[in-house]
Scaffold this motif. Structure first.
Motif, mmCIF file in Angstrom:
data_model
loop_
_atom_site.group_PDB
_atom_site.id
_atom_site.type_symbol
_atom_site.label_atom_id
_atom_site.label_comp_id
_atom_site.label_asym_id
_atom_site.label_seq_id
_atom_site.Cartn_x
_atom_site.Cartn_y
_atom_site.Cartn_z
ATOM 1 N N VAL A 1 -35.968 -105.214 68.052
ATOM 2 C CA VAL A 1 -37.019 -104.559 67.279
ATOM 3 C C VAL A 1 -38.097 -104.148 68.277
ATOM 4 O O VAL A 1 -38.705 -104.989 68.926
ATOM 5 C CB VAL A 1 -37.593 -105.490 66.191
ATOM 6 N N ARG A 2 -38.308 -102.836 68.411
ATOM 7 C CA ARG A 2 -39.240 -102.311 69.401
ATOM 8 C C ARG A 2 -40.644 -102.089 68.851
ATOM 9 O O ARG A 2 -41.604 -102.115 69.595
ATOM 10 C CB ARG A 2 -38.702 -101.010 70.012
ATOM 11 N N SER A 3 -40.755 -101.878 67.533
ATOM 12 C CA SER A 3 -42.074 -101.788 66.905
ATOM 13 C C SER A 3 -41.938 -102.131 65.435
ATOM 14 O O SER A 3 -40.869 -101.978 64.848
ATOM 15 C CB SER A 3 -42.673 -100.388 67.078
ATOM 16 N N GLY A 4 -43.019 -102.625 64.848
ATOM 17 C CA GLY A 4 -43.001 -103.002 63.450
ATOM 18 C C GLY A 4 -42.244 -104.284 63.179
ATOM 19 O O GLY A 4 -41.729 -104.483 62.084
ATOM 20 N N GLU A 5 -42.205 -105.171 64.162
ATOM 21 C CA GLU A 5 -41.409 -106.396 64.033
ATOM 22 C C GLU A 5 -41.985 -107.327 62.976
ATOM 23 O O GLU A 5 -43.152 -107.709 63.037
ATOM 24 C CB GLU A 5 -41.352 -107.123 65.375
ATOM 25 N N PRO A 6 -41.163 -107.695 61.985
ATOM 26 C CA PRO A 6 -41.636 -108.635 60.966
ATOM 27 C C PRO A 6 -41.675 -110.052 61.522
ATOM 28 O O PRO A 6 -41.020 -110.368 62.516
ATOM 29 C CB PRO A 6 -40.585 -108.515 59.857
ATOM 30 N N THR A 7 -42.423 -110.899 60.867
ATOM 31 C CA THR A 7 -42.526 -112.298 61.267
ATOM 32 C C THR A 7 -41.176 -112.983 61.094
ATOM 33 O O THR A 7 -40.544 -112.836 60.045
ATOM 34 C CB THR A 7 -43.576 -113.022 60.403
ATOM 35 N N PRO A 8 -40.707 -113.711 62.114
ATOM 36 C CA PRO A 8 -39.432 -114.410 61.995
ATOM 37 C C PRO A 8 -39.493 -115.474 60.903
ATOM 38 O O PRO A 8 -40.444 -116.246 60.839
ATOM 39 C CB PRO A 8 -39.242 -115.066 63.360
ATOM 40 N N ASP A 9 -38.464 -115.522 60.037
ATOM 41 C CA ASP A 9 -38.410 -116.571 59.033
ATOM 42 C C ASP A 9 -37.040 -117.254 58.998
ATOM 43 O O ASP A 9 -36.757 -118.039 58.114
ATOM 44 C CB ASP A 9 -38.798 -116.048 57.647
ATOM 45 N N HIS A 10 -36.204 -116.965 59.959
ATOM 46 C CA HIS A 10 -34.896 -117.611 60.099
ATOM 47 C C HIS A 10 -34.918 -118.351 61.430
ATOM 48 O O HIS A 10 -35.533 -117.889 62.388
ATOM 49 C CB HIS A 10 -33.809 -116.523 60.082
ATOM 50 N N TRP A 11 -34.272 -119.479 61.517
ATOM 51 C CA TRP A 11 -34.343 -120.283 62.744
ATOM 52 C C TRP A 11 -33.913 -119.495 63.972
ATOM 53 O O TRP A 11 -34.516 -119.621 65.043
ATOM 54 C CB TRP A 11 -33.543 -121.579 62.601
ATOM 55 N N HIS A 12 -32.868 -118.681 63.849
ATOM 56 C CA HIS A 12 -32.399 -117.910 64.999
ATOM 57 C C HIS A 12 -33.450 -116.892 65.434
ATOM 58 O O HIS A 12 -33.672 -116.677 66.621
ATOM 59 C CB HIS A 12 -31.086 -117.199 64.690
ATOM 60 N N ASP A 13 -34.094 -116.262 64.470
ATOM 61 C CA ASP A 13 -35.097 -115.254 64.804
ATOM 62 C C ASP A 13 -36.346 -115.877 65.422
ATOM 63 O O ASP A 13 -37.031 -115.249 66.218
ATOM 64 C CB ASP A 13 -35.441 -114.416 63.575
ATOM 65 N N GLY A 14 -36.634 -117.124 65.061
ATOM 66 C CA GLY A 14 -37.722 -117.838 65.719
ATOM 67 C C GLY A 14 -37.410 -118.041 67.199
ATOM 68 O O GLY A 14 -38.260 -117.843 68.068
ATOM 69 N N LEU A 15 -36.164 -118.416 67.499
ATOM 70 C CA LEU A 15 -35.740 -118.564 68.902
ATOM 71 C C LEU A 15 -35.721 -117.215 69.614
ATOM 72 O O LEU A 15 -36.093 -117.112 70.778
ATOM 73 C CB LEU A 15 -34.353 -119.210 68.979
ATOM 74 N N ALA A 16 -35.276 -116.191 68.898
ATOM 75 C CA ALA A 16 -35.233 -114.849 69.486
ATOM 76 C C ALA A 16 -36.625 -114.418 69.899
ATOM 77 O O ALA A 16 -36.815 -113.878 70.993
ATOM 78 C CB ALA A 16 -34.629 -113.856 68.488
ATOM 79 N N ALA A 17 -37.601 -114.645 69.040
ATOM 80 C CA ALA A 17 -38.972 -114.266 69.357
ATOM 81 C C ALA A 17 -39.494 -115.068 70.551
ATOM 82 O O ALA A 17 -40.173 -114.530 71.426
ATOM 83 C CB ALA A 17 -39.866 -114.472 68.137
ATOM 84 N N ARG A 18 -39.125 -116.323 70.605
ATOM 85 C CA ARG A 18 -39.612 -117.184 71.684
ATOM 86 C C ARG A 18 -38.970 -116.878 73.030
ATOM 87 O O ARG A 18 -39.621 -116.889 74.063
ATOM 88 C CB ARG A 18 -39.358 -118.633 71.306
ATOM 89 N N PHE A 19 -37.654 -116.592 73.031
ATOM 90 C CA PHE A 19 -36.931 -116.424 74.283
ATOM 91 C C PHE A 19 -36.494 -114.992 74.578
ATOM 92 O O PHE A 19 -35.822 -114.743 75.574
ATOM 93 C CB PHE A 19 -35.705 -117.337 74.304
ATOM 94 N N GLY A 20 -36.807 -114.053 73.708
ATOM 95 C CA GLY A 20 -36.488 -112.650 73.967
ATOM 96 C C GLY A 20 -35.080 -112.234 73.597
ATOM 97 O O GLY A 20 -34.570 -111.246 74.101
ATOM 98 N N TYR A 21 -34.419 -112.993 72.712
ATOM 99 C CA TYR A 21 -33.083 -112.621 72.245
ATOM 100 C C TYR A 21 -33.194 -111.490 71.221
ATOM 101 O O TYR A 21 -34.235 -111.308 70.602
ATOM 102 C CB TYR A 21 -32.381 -113.793 71.551
ATOM 103 N N PRO A 22 -32.095 -110.782 70.966
ATOM 104 C CA PRO A 22 -32.103 -109.821 69.853
ATOM 105 C C PRO A 22 -32.293 -110.555 68.524
ATOM 106 O O PRO A 22 -31.884 -111.697 68.367
ATOM 107 C CB PRO A 22 -30.708 -109.180 69.912
ATOM 108 N N ARG A 23 -32.927 -109.882 67.573
ATOM 109 C CA ARG A 23 -33.120 -110.423 66.229
ATOM 110 C C ARG A 23 -31.885 -110.127 65.391
ATOM 111 O O ARG A 23 -31.197 -109.127 65.597
ATOM 112 C CB ARG A 23 -34.332 -109.766 65.556
ATOM 113 N N LEU A 24 -31.590 -110.971 64.412
ATOM 114 C CA LEU A 24 -30.460 -110.767 63.520
ATOM 115 C C LEU A 24 -30.834 -109.739 62.459
ATOM 116 O O LEU A 24 -31.751 -109.962 61.670
ATOM 117 C CB LEU A 24 -30.058 -112.075 62.837
ATOM 118 N N SER A 25 -30.108 -108.632 62.427
ATOM 119 C CA SER A 25 -30.423 -107.585 61.452
ATOM 120 C C SER A 25 -30.179 -108.052 60.023
ATOM 121 O O SER A 25 -30.787 -107.532 59.086
ATOM 122 C CB SER A 25 -29.635 -106.311 61.755
ATOM 123 N N CYS A 26 -29.325 -109.054 59.846
ATOM 124 C CA CYS A 26 -29.049 -109.568 58.501
ATOM 125 C C CYS A 26 -30.187 -110.423 57.969
ATOM 126 O O CYS A 26 -30.194 -110.768 56.785
ATOM 127 C CB CYS A 26 -27.739 -110.359 58.484
#
Length: 125
Positions: free
Chosen positions: A78-103
């Motif tokens: 997500v390059r702009s307009g990134e929503p707040t992570p609410d899934h455990w994987h997306d929390g890690l993605a935000a912290r470590f720079g992984y891709p976010r899960l589109s699902c």
């Protein structure tokens, strides 16, 4: 004040029911960019698949968890307009720079996403 500005916003207001998602496919020769009009609240994975833009690699296109956030194969950047992570994987993605899960992303605001190369899973077609 215009007529639109004077009207109260409601969830069923057709003028505000869609947002634009810009999708950049960096895996094509021309870095194809596609703008999608997406209904607010739609899951990003579903919007991408409906538009014929798969977030999956060649091997995971047929074998994945179906959008339950278990297999981690539908990642996008997500390059702009990134929503707040609410899934455990997306929390890690935000912290470590992984891709976010589109699902696990609900489209509520305009955003720009990038379909990423999936080397481990056979690359994208």
């Amino acid at each position: 004040m215009s007529d639109r500005e004077s009207r109260p916003r409601t969830e069923c207001d057709p003028a505000d029911s869609t947002v634009t998602v810009r999708v950049r496919d960096v895996n094509t020769d021309s870095d194809r960019v596609t703008d999608l009009d997406v209904e607010r609240g739609t899951v990003l994975r579903d919007a991408l698949l409906d538009a014929g833009l798969s977030p999956y690699a060649r091997l995971t296109k047929r074998v994945n968890c179906g959008g339950r956030g278990l297999c981690a194969t539908c990642g996008v950047r997500v390059r702009s307009g990134e929503p707040t992570p609410d899934h455990w994987h997306d929390g890690l993605a935000a912290r470590f720079g992984y891709p976010r899960l589109s699902c696990q992303i609900r489209v509520d605001e305009p955003m720009t996403v990038e379909l990423v190369e999936k080397v481990v899973w056979g690359g994208r077609e």
